[in-house]
Scaffold this motif. Structure first.
Motif: not given
Length: 375
Positions: A173-175, A198, A233, A263, A344-345, A348-349, A351, A372
């Motif tokens: 899961l990419h951030a 993930d 992750t 995360a 980034y958060q 993530r949401e 994705n 990363c």
């Protein structure tokens, strides 16, 4: 002299070929310091646009008279205005078409090589973000791994190659960037694969990508074998393709290793990261060619524009793979970290399917370098 546009593709060629270029970046200093066009033979000068509204006379002595000058800004407009003033002074000037936003979205395929039974493997290089994605082609089918959100580049390339994209996969899961995997699967009618560890909280259906899965592409039996490799992750999964290539996602890069904290689980995942790098990968053939999901600096680009290296070479030269003391390793990957990726958060949401920002917001979320890797 007349002002000329320079397309992101032209700038990419200059970066890959290590050509000389003088860049005048007219964004604010903090934006320039955070993220700029990278090139090993590029020179830089940063003067905010607002300091040049009344003219360019004060910087003329600092600009080269014998080189092309590329003016860069966020979206294009400011660089055109400054570029026109410089052209009026008789300098050879270009502006970056679409600005840093267009540079961030430029993707170009690089052929890695022909595979054993007639297939092909391509790496898609996103120079402005340091993102790398992949397409495996075999027979009339293709699979895409770690797709970026600009899905047209993959569908256009597949159409050109006369193949159908039957599988899309994310190594994790990419951030740091918005995945195009799910959208690409919906467009092509293919299957979207994601590591289930993930996927807690995702709002869509997917095929669980688990250790030992074998995904077949086309008539020539090009196998993509999944290898559970947590650490960046909890679900991070690598792929061994055609018994020759190791796609490491964001676990292992050419010059660094993945960070375990995006995360908020650095202390929990650091041991997973060490186990993957120092045990699981050690069990693999050291002749495998590592193909990561990111790179950090243009020095990692090979002469053909690709990013790849033998696993055996990385075990000799990559510092992150040569920290014998576990306490020192833990300190390195939990304390020696760059800032979190921008938004980034929210990325993530996105994705996970929990939010659905419009296209302009997606561009804004991705502005900035990839972060990363452990420094």
């Amino acid at each position: 002299m007349s002002l000329q546009p320079m397309k992101p593709s032209e700038l990419a060629t200059k970066a890959v070929n290590k050509e000389e270029l003088f860049i005048l970046d007219v964004r604010n200093e903090d934006a320039f310091e955070d993220w700029k066009v990278e090139g090993s033979n590029f020179e830089y000068m940063n003067v905010p646009y607002f300091d040049l509204i009344d003219g360019v006379e004060e910087i003329m002595d600092d600009l080269p008279k014998d080189k092309n000058i590329l003016v860069v800004c966020a979206k294009e407009g400011s660089s055109v205005m400054v570029g026109e003033m410089l052209a009026d002074e008789g300098l050879e000037v270009s502006y970056l078409e679409g600005g840093m936003k267009a540079w961030s979205e430029h993707l170009a395929p690089v052929k890695i090589r022909d595979l054993t039974d007639g297939g092909e493997l391509y790496q898609f290089v996103r120079l402005g973000k340091g993102c790398l994605s992949y397409m495996v082609l075999s027979g009339e089918e293709a699979a895409v791994i770690d797709a970026n959100r600009m899905t047209d580049i993959y569908t256009d390339f597949a159409r050109e190659k006369e193949v159908t994209i039957n599988h899309t996969m994310d190594t994790h899961l990419h951030a740091d960037h918005i995945s195009g995997g799910r959208a690409l699967a919906e467009e092509s009618g293919g299957t979207y694969w994601l590591p289930p560890k993930d996927a807690e909280g995702v709002t869509f259906d997917f095929e669980p990508l688990e250790d030992g899965n074998t995904i077949r592409v086309g008539e020539t039996d090009i196998d993509i074998q999944a290898l559970y490799s947590p650490g960046h992750t909890i679900g991070s999964t690598s792929f061994v393709i055609d018994g020759q290539y190791l796609l490491t996602g964001d676990i292992l890069f050419i010059a660094s290793i993945g960070r375990p904290d995006l995360a908020g689980k650095a202390e929990d995942w650091v041991q997973d990261l060490r186990t993957t790098l120092y045990e699981r990968y050690k069990e693999l053939s050291d002749n495998l060619i590592v193909l990561p999901a990111h790179y950090t600096a243009t020095e990692e680009l090979n002469d053909d524009g690709s990013v790849q290296e033998k696993l055996s070479v990385l075990y000799k030269e990559n510092h992150g793979l040569n920290i014998e003391d576990e306490a020192e390793f833990r300190k390195t990957v939990t304390e020696n970290l760059p800032p979190q990726p921008n938004a980034y958060q929210e990325i993530r949401e996105t994705n996970m399917g929990q939010v659905a920002p419009d296209s302009e917001r997606k561009r804004e979320m991705e502005i900035g370098p990839n972060r990363c890797a452990v420094r």
